[in-house]
Design a protein around this motif. Structure first.
Motif, PDB file in Angstrom:
ATOM      1  N   LYS A   1       0.734  -1.170   0.107  1.00 24.11           N
ATOM      2  CA  LYS A   1       0.137   0.018  -0.024  1.00 24.11           C
ATOM      3  C   LYS A   1       0.923   1.451   0.001  1.00 24.11           C
ATOM      4  O   LYS A   1       0.428   2.344  -0.252  1.00 24.11           O
TER       5      LYS A   1
ATOM      6  N   GLU B   1       0.859   2.710  -3.373  1.00 26.97           N
ATOM      7  CA  GLU B   1      -0.367   3.769  -3.638  1.00 26.97           C
ATOM      8  C   GLU B   1       0.067   5.220  -2.882  1.00 26.97           C
ATOM      9  O   GLU B   1      -0.161   6.337  -3.690  1.00 26.97           O
TER      10      GLU B   1
ATOM     11  N   VAL C   1       0.874  -1.362  -9.607  1.00 21.39           N
ATOM     12  CA  VAL C   1      -0.358  -1.042  -9.033  1.00 21.39           C
ATOM     13  C   VAL C   1      -1.463  -1.166 -10.315  1.00 21.39           C
ATOM     14  O   VAL C   1      -2.560  -2.186  -9.916  1.00 21.39           O
TER      15      VAL C   1
END
Length: 105
Positions: free
Chosen positions: A4, A7, A72
């Motif tokens: 994560k 991101e 991603v």
């Protein structure tokens, strides 16, 4: 499926600001900074130059940005493909019809 932190890194790079990235991610500024610092520490690479005007990607950051966007997007596409495969296994019957009305004279 992926870290994560990638991101958050992409959001911060796009926004040019940790605070804007935090707002867009619905997390605190502290959480964004911790994620970026953790990512930089784990990679042993400085990704951003930080100053009072905002963020600028370093050369390493620019390289990482392109790769992170690819990773991603690839993960998202993989999930979509897997879900599509599950749907193909189900028995699906599609029925269509067409009707035409004669033109009035």
């Amino acid at each position: 499926m992926y870290n994560k932190q990638l991101e958050t890194f992409i959001r911060a790079a796009d926004a040019g600001s940790f605070s804007k990235a935090a707002k867009e991610s619905y997390i605190t500024l502290t959480a964004v900074i911790k994620q970026i610092n953790s990512l930089e520490e784990s990679l042993n690479v400085k990704l951003f130059d930080r100053d009072h005007q905002g963020l600028q990607l370093t050369k390493a950051g620019c390289s990482m940005y392109q790769d992170a966007k690819y990773v991603v997007q690839y993960c998202r596409d993989s999930v979509i493909c897997a879900k599509n495969e599950m749907q193909e296994d189900e028995n699906v019957i599609c029925i269509g019809s067409s009707s035409m009305t004669p033109a009035l004279l």
